[in-house]
Design an enzyme around this catalytic site. Structure first.
Site, short mmCIF file in Angstrom:
data_model
loop_
_atom_site.label_atom_id
_atom_site.label_comp_id
_atom_site.label_asym_id
_atom_site.label_seq_id
_atom_site.Cartn_x
_atom_site.Cartn_y
_atom_site.Cartn_z
N GLU A 32 -9.15 -9.75 3.59
CA GLU A 32 -9.48 -8.37 3.23
C GLU A 32 -10.82 -8.30 2.51
O GLU A 32 -11.05 -8.99 1.50
CB GLU A 32 -8.37 -7.77 2.36
CG GLU A 32 -8.69 -6.34 1.91
CD GLU A 32 -7.48 -5.56 1.39
OE1 GLU A 32 -6.35 -6.07 1.42
OE2 GLU A 32 -7.70 -4.41 0.95
N SER A 35 0.86 -1.20 0.00
CA SER A 35 0.00 0.00 0.00
C SER A 35 0.89 1.24 0.00
O SER A 35 0.45 2.35 -0.33
CB SER A 35 -0.93 0.01 1.22
OG SER A 35 -0.18 -0.25 2.41
N LYS A 80 4.83 -11.35 3.23
CA LYS A 80 3.40 -11.62 2.97
C LYS A 80 3.19 -11.76 1.47
O LYS A 80 3.76 -10.99 0.70
CB LYS A 80 2.52 -10.49 3.53
CG LYS A 80 1.04 -10.66 3.16
CD LYS A 80 0.12 -9.81 4.03
CE LYS A 80 -0.02 -8.37 3.62
NZ LYS A 80 -0.53 -8.16 2.24
O1 KIV Z 1 -0.42 -3.43 1.58
C1 KIV Z 1 -1.07 -3.38 2.63
O2 KIV Z 1 -1.07 -2.39 3.37
C2 KIV Z 1 -1.88 -4.55 2.99
C3 KIV Z 1 -2.89 -4.37 4.07
C4 KIV Z 1 -4.08 -3.66 3.52
C5 KIV Z 1 -3.27 -5.64 4.71
O3 KIV Z 1 -1.74 -5.57 2.40
#
Ligand code: KIV
Length: 268
Positions: A186, A48, A117
């Site tokens: 999400e 993000s 992640k």
């Molecule tokens: O990129 C991000 O901030 C995320 C969150 C919204 C979980 O993947």
């Protein structure tokens, strides 16, 4: 007394004990330090970053180098929180698994974060297994996966139909079997998140997925009211820093222009 470092094992224990897990995003040293001091369990250096810090339309342009650069700042500040870094678009889900592992390895080695992640379900299991085999803990991410925005047709709630919900549950079980230590859910209906949370032993961390997840995550810029381009329904704004910062900047301009800054006390 030094505070206990959050580990993936501690997160599993929290789920078993019914204690909620907290996670927030950070992309820089001062924010990460505040989050760490607030004893938030996990700091996510999310991709993000592309939208809320770098000003892109979506997350697709973010690179491995961007993630490493920002994660380095975050790990310098984090002494307690577990730091998880997003693998950006096209650094995995590519034809060469070896390249995926190399990218995950670079992120961990160069940033000193503890885990990565990845977005996706059954289609990403082989890569998750290979990353874990290399000794790197992996967090999963299901539901609205922003890197697939062009396939999903926009930022929309996922898993609304029973078949799509069942598919999400299967994906969650596949991620668990692959060895992820937690799964972000999400933008999915609360009942679906509740079913997934009950069916897997690994903690679920929701964003727009209702209150029954094992934990909650928000993008820090949304929570603090800094990013004002778009505020999703699931965001609770705990501050309105955009307005406060804007007022401070205008006041500085006014003070300088009127000769009120610096004062004799602020001068040598
Ligand atoms: O990129 C991000 O901030 C995320 C969150 C919204 C979980 O993947």
């Amino acid at each position: 007394m030094t505070k206990e470092q959050v580990t993936t094992t501690l997160l599993t224990e929290k789920k078993e004990q019914g204690k909620k897990i907290t996670m927030l995003t950070a992309y820089d040293y001062p924010t990460a330090k505040l989050i760490d001091e607030a004893e938030i369990d996990i700091i996510l250096v999310g991709d993000s970053l592309g939208m809320v810090v770098l000003g892109y339309e979506d997350t697709l342009q973010v690179t491995v180098e961007d993630m490493i650069h920002h994660a380095q700042a975050v790990t310098r500040a984090a002494s307690r929180s577990l730091v998880v870094v997003d693998m950006p678009f096209m650094s995995y889900k590519i034809s060469q698994i070896a390249k995926t592992v190399e990218n995950a390895g670079r992120i961990i080695k160069e940033s000193r974060a503890q885990a990565v992640k990845v977005e996706g379900g059954q289609e990403v299991v082989a890569e998750i297994k290979a990353i874990i085999k290399a000794g790197i803990p992996v967090m999963g991410h299901l539901g609205l996966t922003p890197q697939a925005i062009n396939q999903l047709g926009g930022f929309k709630v996922q898993g609304k139909e029973e078949e799509a919900a069942r598919e999400l549950i299967e994906d969650a079980k596949a991620l668990e079997a692959a060895g992820v230590f937690a799964i972000v859910l999400e933008c999915i209906p609360s009942e679906v998140a509740q079913r997934i949370t009950a069916e897997v032993k690994v903690p679920t961390i929701g964003i727009g997925a209702g209150k029954d997840c094992d934990g909650q995550v928000l993008v820090n810029q949304d929570l603090l009211g800094i990013y004002d381009k778009f505020t999703p329904k699931f965001v609770r704004k705990y501050a309105n820093l955009n307005q406060e910062i804007s007022a401070a900047l205008k006041k500085f301009k006014e003070d300088v222009e009127q000769g009120d800054f610096p004062s004799p006390e602020e001068s040598f």
